[in-house]
Design an enzyme around this catalytic site. Sequence first.
Site, PDB file in Angstrom:
ATOM      1  N   ASP A 116       0.818  -1.216   0.000  1.00  0.00           N
ATOM      2  CA  ASP A 116       0.000   0.000   0.000  1.00  0.00           C
ATOM      3  C   ASP A 116       0.851   1.265   0.000  1.00  0.00           C
ATOM      4  O   ASP A 116       0.348   2.366   0.222  1.00  0.00           O
ATOM      5  CB  ASP A 116      -0.956   0.013   1.197  1.00  0.00           C
ATOM      6  CG  ASP A 116      -0.228  -0.033   2.546  1.00  0.00           C
ATOM      7  OD1 ASP A 116       1.023  -0.024   2.547  1.00  0.00           O
ATOM      8  OD2 ASP A 116      -0.908  -0.086   3.584  1.00  0.00           O
ATOM      9  N   HIS A 173       3.276   2.155   2.034  1.00  0.00           N
ATOM     10  CA  HIS A 173       3.755   2.726   3.299  1.00  0.00           C
ATOM     11  C   HIS A 173       5.265   2.566   3.415  1.00  0.00           C
ATOM     12  O   HIS A 173       5.831   1.576   2.968  1.00  0.00           O
ATOM     13  CB  HIS A 173       3.033   2.119   4.508  1.00  0.00           C
ATOM     14  CG  HIS A 173       3.412   0.711   4.832  1.00  0.00           C
ATOM     15  ND1 HIS A 173       2.625  -0.368   4.525  1.00  0.00           N
ATOM     16  CD2 HIS A 173       4.494   0.195   5.467  1.00  0.00           C
ATOM     17  CE1 HIS A 173       3.195  -1.478   4.955  1.00  0.00           C
ATOM     18  NE2 HIS A 173       4.339  -1.161   5.525  1.00  0.00           N
ATOM     19  N   GLU A 175       1.559   4.394   7.658  1.00  0.00           N
ATOM     20  CA  GLU A 175       0.463   3.809   6.905  1.00  0.00           C
ATOM     21  C   GLU A 175      -0.264   4.875   6.080  1.00  0.00           C
ATOM     22  O   GLU A 175      -0.086   6.076   6.305  1.00  0.00           O
ATOM     23  CB  GLU A 175      -0.521   3.146   7.879  1.00  0.00           C
ATOM     24  CG  GLU A 175       0.106   2.109   8.807  1.00  0.00           C
ATOM     25  CD  GLU A 175       0.307   0.755   8.154  1.00  0.00           C
ATOM     26  OE1 GLU A 175       0.490   0.701   6.929  1.00  0.00           O
ATOM     27  OE2 GLU A 175       0.280  -0.259   8.870  1.00  0.00           O
TER      28      GLU A 175
END
Length: 263
Positions: A141, A143, A148
């Site tokens: 994702d 990160h 995050e």
Amino acid sequence: MRLIIEPDYDKLSKWAADYVIERIHKAAPTAEKPFVLGLPTGSSPIGMYRELVKACKEGCISFRHVITFNMDEYVGLAIEHPESYHSFMHRHLFDHIDILPQNIHILNGNAPDLTAECDAYERAIEAAGGIDLFIGGIGPDGHIAFNEPGSSLTSRTRIKTLTTDTVLANSRFFDNDTNQVPKRALTVGVGTIMDAREVMILVNGHTKARALREAVEGAVSQMWTITALQLHRQSIIVCDEAACVELKVGTYNYFKDIERNNL
């Protein structure tokens, strides 16, 4: 931003290790003026660490005047736990090189005051003169460290709650049991990483392809924290062919062309 595209993971790892060695040699560190290195954990840097250990044992590099700061550590996981990042770093790197123990810095996820631990970490980085080269990996994702999606791009070292996606991804290190994976971590911030004089990110495998596409071709966004790298004055992404499958053909060819003498 530079994008180094290597054929496979082994060549990616060798290129990254050679770059670290080159930067340390160029700095010619001393006890009074050490080289400060930011380090990641996870699967991506293992090959690079293997190459660095080999180079150290062959006398090609010394870490005696290198100070390290790791990116992150789980909250509540004992330091001696095999999946703590303390254990990881000693297993894959520190126990096999000539680094001085007092020069190793890893966040303490069991500190009585976690906020104070994070603040002290920032002060320690500043006291060391800042980080010369911060190395990292990314999640599917996008990160970086445990920043995050949705993390501030100016964030500093702090406590973070891990997303379900990250817990699922990291469960492979915990017998595929998400219940064993800590749900919080201490992590350097995006701003902490961006303060480094250089940043090098390792990206390998098809599962990171979308994140690489966003990092290189996407807009800067807190939903893909890796995109902050576009704003860094001296950043490098080192990837393998598998991670490039979602890049535009023109993007891929452009970086292969301009970096052809550096591969």
